[in-house]
Structures are given as structure tokens and as C-alpha cells.
Design a protein around this motif. Structure first.
Motif, PDB file in Angstrom:
ATOM      1  N   THR A   1       0.809  -1.222   0.000  1.00 24.04           N
ATOM      2  CA  THR A   1       0.000   0.000   0.000  1.00 24.04           C
ATOM      3  C   THR A   1       0.841   1.269   0.000  1.00 24.04           C
ATOM      4  O   THR A   1       0.341   2.345  -0.330  1.00 24.04           O
ATOM      5  N   GLN A   2       2.123   1.173   0.336  1.00 21.99           N
ATOM      6  CA  GLN A   2       2.962   2.371   0.337  1.00 21.99           C
ATOM      7  C   GLN A   2       3.261   2.849  -1.082  1.00 21.99           C
ATOM      8  O   GLN A   2       3.671   3.992  -1.290  1.00 21.99           O
ATOM      9  N   PHE A   3       3.042   1.974  -2.066  1.00 18.50           N
ATOM     10  CA  PHE A   3       3.312   2.335  -3.444  1.00 18.50           C
ATOM     11  C   PHE A   3       2.105   2.948  -4.148  1.00 18.50           C
ATOM     12  O   PHE A   3       2.217   3.418  -5.279  1.00 18.50           O
ATOM     13  N   SER A   4       0.935   2.920  -3.514  1.00 20.15           N
ATOM     14  CA  SER A   4      -0.282   3.351  -4.206  1.00 20.15           C
ATOM     15  C   SER A   4      -0.896   4.580  -3.556  1.00 20.15           C
ATOM     16  O   SER A   4      -0.929   4.696  -2.333  1.00 20.15           O
ATOM     17  N   HIS A   5      -1.398   5.486  -4.386  1.00 19.93           N
ATOM     18  CA  HIS A   5      -2.044   6.688  -3.856  1.00 19.93           C
ATOM     19  C   HIS A   5      -3.482   6.415  -3.448  1.00 19.93           C
ATOM     20  O   HIS A   5      -4.101   7.199  -2.734  1.00 19.93           O
ATOM     21  N   GLY A   6      -4.049   5.299  -3.915  1.00 17.08           N
ATOM     22  CA  GLY A   6      -5.402   4.892  -3.547  1.00 17.08           C
ATOM     23  C   GLY A   6      -5.497   3.392  -3.685  1.00 17.08           C
ATOM     24  O   GLY A   6      -4.864   2.811  -4.569  1.00 17.08           O
ATOM     25  N   GLY A   7      -6.262   2.746  -2.817  1.00 19.81           N
ATOM     26  CA  GLY A   7      -6.300   1.297  -2.837  1.00 19.81           C
ATOM     27  C   GLY A   7      -7.641   0.716  -3.238  1.00 19.81           C
ATOM     28  O   GLY A   7      -8.692   1.271  -2.934  1.00 19.81           O
TER      29      GLY A   7
ATOM     30  N   PRO B   1      -3.024  -1.761  -4.798  1.00 28.19           N
ATOM     31  CA  PRO B   1      -3.186  -2.583  -3.589  1.00 28.19           C
ATOM     32  C   PRO B   1      -4.066  -1.947  -2.513  1.00 28.19           C
ATOM     33  O   PRO B   1      -3.934  -0.765  -2.201  1.00 28.19           O
ATOM     34  N   ILE B   2      -4.927  -2.779  -1.963  1.00 28.01           N
ATOM     35  CA  ILE B   2      -5.755  -2.376  -0.817  1.00 28.01           C
ATOM     36  C   ILE B   2      -5.220  -3.010   0.466  1.00 28.01           C
ATOM     37  O   ILE B   2      -5.581  -2.608   1.567  1.00 28.01           O
TER      38      ILE B   2
ATOM     39  N   SER C   1      -9.898  -0.525   5.209  1.00 27.40           N
ATOM     40  CA  SER C   1      -8.669  -0.237   4.465  1.00 27.40           C
ATOM     41  C   SER C   1      -8.004   1.032   4.970  1.00 27.40           C
ATOM     42  O   SER C   1      -6.770   1.129   5.000  1.00 27.40           O
ATOM     43  N   ALA C   2      -8.808   2.014   5.390  1.00 23.41           N
ATOM     44  CA  ALA C   2      -8.251   3.249   5.943  1.00 23.41           C
ATOM     45  C   ALA C   2      -7.504   2.975   7.234  1.00 23.41           C
ATOM     46  O   ALA C   2      -6.407   3.500   7.468  1.00 23.41           O
ATOM     47  N   ALA C   3      -8.079   2.112   8.074  1.00 34.06           N
ATOM     48  CA  ALA C   3      -7.409   1.750   9.329  1.00 34.06           C
ATOM     49  C   ALA C   3      -6.151   0.935   9.057  1.00 34.06           C
ATOM     50  O   ALA C   3      -5.123   1.122   9.723  1.00 34.06           O
ATOM     51  N   LEU C   4      -6.225   0.044   8.065  1.00 36.84           N
ATOM     52  CA  LEU C   4      -5.064  -0.784   7.725  1.00 36.84           C
ATOM     53  C   LEU C   4      -3.896   0.076   7.262  1.00 36.84           C
ATOM     54  O   LEU C   4      -2.747  -0.135   7.660  1.00 36.84           O
TER      55      LEU C   4
ATOM     56  N   LEU D   1      -5.385  -1.536  12.084  1.00 33.27           N
ATOM     57  CA  LEU D   1      -6.384  -2.600  11.959  1.00 33.27           C
ATOM     58  C   LEU D   1      -5.822  -3.859  12.597  1.00 33.27           C
ATOM     59  O   LEU D   1      -4.747  -4.332  12.221  1.00 33.27           O
ATOM     60  N   ASP D   2      -6.547  -4.400  13.575  1.00 37.74           N
ATOM     61  CA  ASP D   2      -6.021  -5.570  14.271  1.00 37.74           C
ATOM     62  C   ASP D   2      -6.209  -6.841  13.441  1.00 37.74           C
ATOM     63  O   ASP D   2      -6.812  -6.823  12.357  1.00 37.74           O
TER      64      ASP D   2
END
Length: 347
Positions: free
Chosen positions: A8-14, A71-72, A185-188, A193-194
């Protein structure tokens, strides 16, 4: 287990949250030529439906769709599974049976190890195998952000196609999966996200909407779509506009992922939820007791979300039973379709 590399660090939106906003997409598509000159094209651009449908003969029509995103989640294998399930959902949403897929692959080759890319594609292949179809080819490019998805092909009887613009006044609305994937996904992405929340997220997003095949045989099912990037409100509005009807939804009847409800009340939301609301707020009437966090959930972009079915009241029990038999235990009646302006009323 999460990948050591955070995809997810590579994507501006998942996931489906990286879709172009509905209002912007409408403007982009407005200049395309009409498809009415092709009589065997049963479903094209005219109704913003989930897939194109082309009649081959009196008993067979081909369904074609493509869906891909960034990626999400961070786990490569799970990303591939989610993307594949999401793409196949469009076939099921038309009442069809998938027969084949092609992979759509864009990867930053200089940033991701080959093994990570292999895991993404293995995840997609595993879901296709579960659906009983091959990935028979595809196309790949070197891109700055990871992108994965499928071109999916399916088959359906021309008379059993389930469009999104054939709802009837008096129909009830049935939703197959609980909502809340965008919130999770926002929490992740914030690392908050646990493990249980992640487990629920993967369980929902990788569950194939294969119930659409059974629903195609039900005459009482008048319209169908799947809830993805434009959220419940956006995809329900497409049904309303195409069918020239009004939808009435009861918030307390909508199934939500339990952890997503807690996170939404704590303030978690995606930027795509705000873009969605700005795109269709004028066509939504919210009851005075709908809180801000509830509104955001209604606009929450879903990735590999559930089927949304408009059916005759006498068919509702059979529709819910069909979902239940396929493992969709949270399927529920959430509202109805009525005569009136093409808008959604939520109370």
C-alpha cells in the motif's frame, strides 16, 4: 501474515477506492458514440452497468468486463485474491457464469521483488481456480504503482441477463455482503487494523459472488448490480436512474462489518467517500437522525463488495435463501423501490 513489503505504500489509492469519481467519469464518457447500431449488443454504456453483454445466438450471450486496481492490502497473495474476486463479481452481477480470464498486470519492476509479483498473480490464479476458470493469458507493463486485475469473460442466456436498470416499483432491495471495506482499508493503511479486523476484511473481499448465477434463473429478480467503488448510494442511484424510480433504504437494516461500524464511529473514513458524496449528494435525501459517520459509511467505497438485488416482494425470501446457501449469512432486505424521482432516501 503480512508481507515484509508494504504494497500500500506504493499506491495513492487502494482497491476500488481509486476509481475515478462518478461525476467525473460521467463527463469523460459523455462524448463517446452511441452503441445502438449494434442490435446484438444487449448491454453497453447506456446504463452504467457492470459489464458488456453481446448476444452470440438465441441461447448464448458473452459477458465481458475488465477490473483492476492498486493494492488495498500489503500481503501480495491476498491482494491478488481480492482483485480477482472483484473482477469476477461483474460477471456474476449480470447473472452470468465466468468461463475465462486474462490477467492485467502493471508493476514497478525496479521496486518490487519478482517473488512478490509472483505471489500477487498466484493469489489471482487461486481465486480463478475456485471459480472453475483458467487465467488464459494477459498483458503486463512496467508501471510506477502496482496494478493487478482481470479481463473476465462469462456466458449467460440472453433472456436471463440481469441488468441494473430494470427494477420495478414495489420491488424490495436485498444486499448480499456487509459493508465497511473502505473503512477497514483506511485503518489498515494507518497500521491500526487488528488481526481480527484483517481476517474479516479478507473473508468478505475474497468471497465470490457466485450466487448471481442462481439469481439469473429467478424471474422475480428484476435488476442486479454489485456494490464497489461508488459505494451503496452510488450503485443504488444507478439502479434508480436507469429504472426511473426512487429507492427507500432503512439504515438499521443494512448489514455492516462489526469492526467497520466501530471504526467509522471513531472517525475512520476514506478520501473516496468524500469524493463519492460530492458526486451524488444532490440525489440523496438523508433522514434527520442520520449522523455524519453513518453518511460516510453509505458513501464508503467497497472493494469486491456484495450483490445488490431488486426483486419482487414474493421473491425476497428465495433471494436471501440463495445467498445464505452460498455462505452469505449477512444477506438482508435493506429497502424498496418506489415511484418517484430518481433519488435515494435513507432513514
Amino acid at each position: 501474515m503480512m508481507s515484509e513489503i508494504r504494497l500500500t505504500q506504493f499506491s495513492h489509492g487502494g482497491g476500488c477506492g481509486c476509481k475515478i469519481a462518478p461525476s467525473v467519469l460521467s463527463k469523460i464518457l459523455s462524448g463517446l458514440p452511441q452503441t445502438g447500431m449494434f442490435p446484438d449488443l444487449l448491454v453497453g454504456l447506456e446504463s452504467s452497468d457492470d459489464a458488456a453483454v453481446y448476444r452470440l445466438n438465441d441461447t448464448q450471450a458473452i459477458i465481458a468486463t475488465t477490473d483492476f486496481f492498486m493494492p488495498i492490502v500489503d500481503d501480495a497473495y491476498d491482494f491478488g485474491r481480492i482483485a480477482a474476486a472483484n473482477a469476477l463479481s461483474d460477471i456474476y452481477a449480470m447473472g452470468g457464469k465466468p468461463i475465462m480470464a486474462l490477467a492485467v498486470v502493471g508493476m514497478p519492476i525496479d521496486k518490487l521483488p519478482i517473488e512478490t509479483i509472483q505471489k500477487i498473480m498466484a493469489g489471482g490464479a487461486a481465486v480463478c481456480q475456485s471459480a472453475g476458470i483458467p487465467i488464459a493469458g494477459g498483458h503486463s507493463i512496467d508501471s510506477p504503482e502496482p496494478i493487478y486485475g482481470l479481463v473476465a469473460l462469462g456466458i449467460v442466456h440472453p433472456d436471463k441477463v440481469k441488468r441494473n436498470d430494470k427494477a420495478q416499483a414495489g420491488d424490495v432491495l436485498v444486499l448480499g455482503k456487509p459493508l465497511g471495506i473502505g473503512v477497514l482499508s483506511a485503518a489498515l493503511k494507518k497500521g491500526e487494523l487488528d488481526a481480527e479486523g484483517y481476517r474479516q476484511m479478507i473473508a468478505v473481499t475474497t468471497q465470490l459472488n457466485r450466487t448471481g448465477i442462481a439469481l439469473s434463473d429467478m424471474a422475480g429478480v428484476h435488476a442486479m448490480t454489485d456494490v464497489t467503488g461508488f459505494a451503496l448510494l452510488g450503485h443504488l442511484l444507478e439502479i434508480c436512474r436507469g429504472s426511473h424510480l426512487q429507492a427507500q433504504v432503512e439504515f438499521h437494516r443494512i448489514p455492516f462489518i462489526d469492526i467497520a461500524l466501530q471504526l467509522a464511529q471513531a472517525g475512520y473514513a476514506t478520501g473516496a467517500a468524500a469524493r463519492n458524496w460530492s458526486s451524488y449528494a444532490e440525489a440523496v435525501i438523508l433522514g434527520g437522525d442520520i449522523a455524519e459517520w453513518q453518511r460516510k459509511l453509505l458513501c464508503d467505497p467497497q472493494t469486491s463488495g456484495g450483490l445488490l438485488v431488486s426483486c419482487a416482494p414474493e421473491s425476497a425470501d428465495a433471494v436471501v435463501a440463495a445467498f445464505n446457501s452460498d455462505g452469505f449469512s449477512r444477506a438482508a432486505v435493506i429497502g424498496s423501490m418506489q415511484t418517484g424521482d430518481a433519488q435515494v432516501m435513507v432513514r
